[in-house]
Design a protein around this motif. Structure first.
Motif, PDB file in Angstrom:
ATOM      1  N   THR A  87      31.144  14.128 -30.904  1.00 64.83           N
ATOM      2  CA  THR A  87      31.289  12.491 -31.128  1.00 64.83           C
ATOM      3  C   THR A  87      30.623  11.747 -29.870  1.00 64.83           C
ATOM      4  O   THR A  87      30.544  10.574 -30.085  1.00 64.83           O
ATOM      5  N   ALA A  88      30.239  12.489 -29.069  1.00 68.50           N
ATOM      6  CA  ALA A  88      29.432  11.942 -27.922  1.00 68.50           C
ATOM      7  C   ALA A  88      28.151  11.063 -28.635  1.00 68.50           C
ATOM      8  O   ALA A  88      27.363  11.534 -29.487  1.00 68.50           O
ATOM      9  N   PRO A  89      27.816   9.890 -27.794  1.00 66.66           N
ATOM     10  CA  PRO A  89      26.516   9.261 -28.440  1.00 66.66           C
ATOM     11  C   PRO A  89      25.188   9.788 -27.892  1.00 66.66           C
ATOM     12  O   PRO A  89      24.225   9.319 -28.392  1.00 66.66           O
ATOM     13  N   ALA A  90      25.254  10.745 -26.733  1.00 65.16           N
ATOM     14  CA  ALA A  90      23.880  11.050 -26.385  1.00 65.16           C
ATOM     15  C   ALA A  90      23.162  11.757 -27.277  1.00 65.16           C
ATOM     16  O   ALA A  90      23.468  12.473 -28.220  1.00 65.16           O
ATOM     17  N   GLU A  91      21.756  11.524 -27.173  1.00 65.53           N
ATOM     18  CA  GLU A  91      20.938  12.078 -28.172  1.00 65.53           C
ATOM     19  C   GLU A  91      20.548  13.622 -27.493  1.00 65.53           C
ATOM     20  O   GLU A  91      20.319  14.548 -28.540  1.00 65.53           O
ATOM     21  N   ASP A  92      20.387  13.885 -26.278  1.00 63.58           N
ATOM     22  CA  ASP A  92      20.276  15.385 -25.785  1.00 63.58           C
ATOM     23  C   ASP A  92      21.477  16.258 -25.498  1.00 63.58           C
ATOM     24  O   ASP A  92      22.108  15.751 -24.470  1.00 63.58           O
ATOM     25  N   LYS A  93      21.737  16.986 -26.437  1.00 63.49           N
ATOM     26  CA  LYS A  93      22.935  17.824 -26.210  1.00 63.49           C
ATOM     27  C   LYS A  93      22.593  19.375 -26.451  1.00 63.49           C
ATOM     28  O   LYS A  93      23.550  20.038 -26.633  1.00 63.49           O
ATOM     29  N   ARG A  94      21.510  19.515 -25.841  1.00 64.23           N
ATOM     30  CA  ARG A  94      20.992  20.957 -26.030  1.00 64.23           C
ATOM     31  C   ARG A  94      21.913  21.968 -25.045  1.00 64.23           C
ATOM     32  O   ARG A  94      22.308  22.883 -25.564  1.00 64.23           O
ATOM     33  N   HIS A  95      22.038  21.389 -23.709  1.00 66.66           N
ATOM     34  CA  HIS A  95      22.802  22.306 -22.873  1.00 66.66           C
ATOM     35  C   HIS A  95      24.414  22.456 -23.526  1.00 66.66           C
ATOM     36  O   HIS A  95      24.937  23.586 -23.363  1.00 66.66           O
ATOM     37  N   ALA A  96      24.901  21.316 -23.891  1.00 63.55           N
ATOM     38  CA  ALA A  96      26.210  21.424 -24.542  1.00 63.55           C
ATOM     39  C   ALA A  96      26.218  22.304 -25.585  1.00 63.55           C
ATOM     40  O   ALA A  96      27.183  22.946 -25.908  1.00 63.55           O
ATOM     41  N   TRP A  97      25.371  22.240 -26.449  1.00 60.46           N
ATOM     42  CA  TRP A  97      25.359  23.030 -27.754  1.00 60.46           C
ATOM     43  C   TRP A  97      25.454  24.532 -27.474  1.00 60.46           C
ATOM     44  O   TRP A  97      26.408  25.454 -28.048  1.00 60.46           O
ATOM     45  N   VAL A  98      24.497  24.974 -26.516  1.00 60.89           N
ATOM     46  CA  VAL A  98      24.493  26.438 -26.238  1.00 60.89           C
ATOM     47  C   VAL A  98      25.892  26.779 -25.379  1.00 60.89           C
ATOM     48  O   VAL A  98      26.337  27.869 -25.712  1.00 60.89           O
ATOM     49  N   ALA A  99      26.513  25.851 -24.555  1.00 58.50           N
ATOM     50  CA  ALA A  99      27.748  26.225 -23.915  1.00 58.50           C
ATOM     51  C   ALA A  99      28.826  26.450 -24.759  1.00 58.50           C
ATOM     52  O   ALA A  99      29.624  27.182 -25.059  1.00 58.50           O
ATOM     53  N   ALA A 100      28.676  25.563 -25.832  1.00 56.05           N
ATOM     54  CA  ALA A 100      30.057  25.521 -26.731  1.00 56.05           C
ATOM     55  C   ALA A 100      29.719  26.415 -27.757  1.00 56.05           C
ATOM     56  O   ALA A 100      31.062  27.107 -28.002  1.00 56.05           O
ATOM     57  N   ILE A 101      28.741  26.819 -28.156  1.00 53.59           N
ATOM     58  CA  ILE A 101      28.794  28.049 -29.141  1.00 53.59           C
ATOM     59  C   ILE A 101      28.947  29.266 -28.185  1.00 53.59           C
ATOM     60  O   ILE A 101      29.673  30.277 -28.721  1.00 53.59           O
ATOM     61  N   ALA A 102      28.620  29.482 -27.255  1.00 52.95           N
ATOM     62  CA  ALA A 102      29.008  30.536 -26.202  1.00 52.95           C
ATOM     63  C   ALA A 102      30.329  30.753 -25.882  1.00 52.95           C
ATOM     64  O   ALA A 102      30.797  31.816 -26.043  1.00 52.95           O
ATOM     65  N   PHE A 103      30.797  29.723 -25.626  1.00 48.33           N
ATOM     66  CA  PHE A 103      32.460  29.556 -25.633  1.00 48.33           C
ATOM     67  C   PHE A 103      33.166  30.111 -26.648  1.00 48.33           C
ATOM     68  O   PHE A 103      34.079  31.002 -26.478  1.00 48.33           O
ATOM     69  N   ALA A 104      32.542  29.693 -28.066  1.00 50.16           N
ATOM     70  CA  ALA A 104      33.207  30.143 -29.162  1.00 50.16           C
ATOM     71  C   ALA A 104      32.867  31.580 -29.494  1.00 50.16           C
ATOM     72  O   ALA A 104      33.767  32.210 -29.789  1.00 50.16           O
TER      73      ALA A 104
END
Length: 412
Positions: A143-160
């Protein structure tokens, strides 16, 4: 009553407070339990306890899925909204996660004494907390508006992926099927911890360096991050498939990327600022540990008789040298900064960090140097004792900050 209300108010004022406190307590408990177990096996205690879970696997579980995970959650709950200008995670949400994880961890300890049924209940509570945390993180991410979510995607997938590893450990306890244990171990290191800690390092180390070093050029090559995360996943996959002897190529590539980043991020310049130096030193262990993994893989491939020639030295160079040292460095910085205190690492914390480096060396040297291999159990106990002593002192200094108001009277 008012004091308890104030303490709860401070603990719930920011995500890192309760979760870092839980991680700190868990860091003390898990090493205390492990040191006592090692001492018992060395005959330094009258009785050797019989646990419901094989001690080495209980130790691995407690380190990966409780100690490190509390600090990771405290950090991600704080940084995800900041990284992406997303909505803040509400206090009742992160406190629920914390309480579920803490309750599950305590039941796990109780189950080590009382039986597997309590262990199973404890892991079940942890899974509930883990699942809720994953939902919260992905909600911010999507839901965040930022365009650059690359670090967040890696961290979220790794947490899953870490949640899958946690679930696999539960299945192992229930079924005693070794395949679940193997998946839990490999996923915990190569799909969960290493990708997240590398991603946080890639995001934060050059940023922090740029804030305090003069004429610093911020370099953050994403291609190297993708290579490192890919090599980590490849190592875990090859381990699961039984082809660990072929992992050395990816390990060597990961080591090269990490050592190159250490150089261009200003490893030597970082020592002018202690609070920055601890992060750079911790990250340098990534390159060293992966070189050790690569060497072990080459031995496994070319000289199968020496496939275990380095023992668990590569794993502990990674686990203590990189993961634990980075926890000390990042947690110290976050705790100081988010409590309104000056971003200055005092002499005590600096020497405690040096102590962690000594613990790493004591743990890995007997596995590397054949001449002292016969002293390995004693070295392991010394390493555990150093870790425990240093972390106890670190806890005594930083824990009270979590349940007290900020010194600058700001919120959070």
């Amino acid at each position: 009553m008012n004091q308890l209300r104030d303490t709860w108010s401070h603990l719930s004022a920011a995500p890192h407070r309760s979760l870092f406190l839980a991680g700190t307590l868990q860091g003390v408990l898990t090493l205390l339990w492990w040191v006592l177990d090692l001492a018992g096996r060395l005959g330094l205690m009258a009785d050797v306890m019989v646990w419901s879970i094989v001690p080495i696997w209980a130790h691995a579980f407690l380190m990966i899925y409780t100690f490190f995970s509390f600090f990771i959650l405290g950090f991600l709950f704080t940084t995800f909204p900041n990284w992406m200008n997303g909505k803040k995670i509400k206090p009742q949400q992160y406190m629920q996660v914390c309480m579920l994880m803490v309750a599950g961890t305590m039941l796990f300890y109780a189950g080590l004494f009382a039986g597997k049924l309590i262990v199973i209940a404890g892991i079940g509570l942890m899974l509930m907390g883990w699942g809720k945390a994953a939902i919260l993180l992905f909600d911010v991410l999507l839901t965040a508006p930022a365009e650059d979510k690359r670090h967040a995607w890696v961290a979220a997938i790794a947490f899953a992926a870490g949640g899958l590893g946690l679930g696999a450990f539960l299945l192992w306890v229930v079924t005693e099927n070794g395949a679940f244990l193997n998946f839990s171990r490999q996923a915990g290191i190569w799909f969960f911890l290493l990708p997240i800690v590398m991603t946080v390092s890639h995001r934060m180390i050059p940023f922090f360096s740029s804030r305090v070093l003069t004429d610093y050029v911020l370099v953050r090559p994403y291609v190297l991050l993708w290579l490192m995360v890919g090599c980590s996943a490849l190592h875990g996959l090859l381990q699961l498939l039984g082809y660990s002897q072929y992992a050395w190529g990816g390990d060597l590539l990961l080591a090269g990327c990490a050592l190159y980043l250490s150089f261009i991020w200003g490893f030597f310049r970082s020592f002018s600022v202690r609070l920055l130096a601890v992060l750079h030193v911790a990250f340098a262990w990534l390159g060293v540990s992966m070189l050790l993994f690569a060497l072990q893989g080459l031995l496994d491939w070319q000289l199968p008789a020496y496939r275990h020639g380095l023992g668990l030295a590569p794993l502990h160079a990674l686990g203590i040298g990189y993961f634990a040292s980075m926890v000390i460095g990042m947690a110290s910085r976050v705790t100081l900064g988010h409590s309104g205190r000056p971003l200055v690492l005092d002499n005590l914390t600096w020497w405690l960090f040096i102590g962690f480096q000594a613990a790493t060396l004591f743990r890995i040297l007997p596995d590397i140097v054949p001449a002292i291999a016969f002293l390995a159990p004693s070295f392991y106990l010394v390493a555990g004792g150093i870790w425990l002593s240093c972390f106890l002192l670190w806890a005594a200094k930083y824990m009270p900050i979590y349940w007290k108001a900020r010194v600058d009277d700001k919120a959070g």
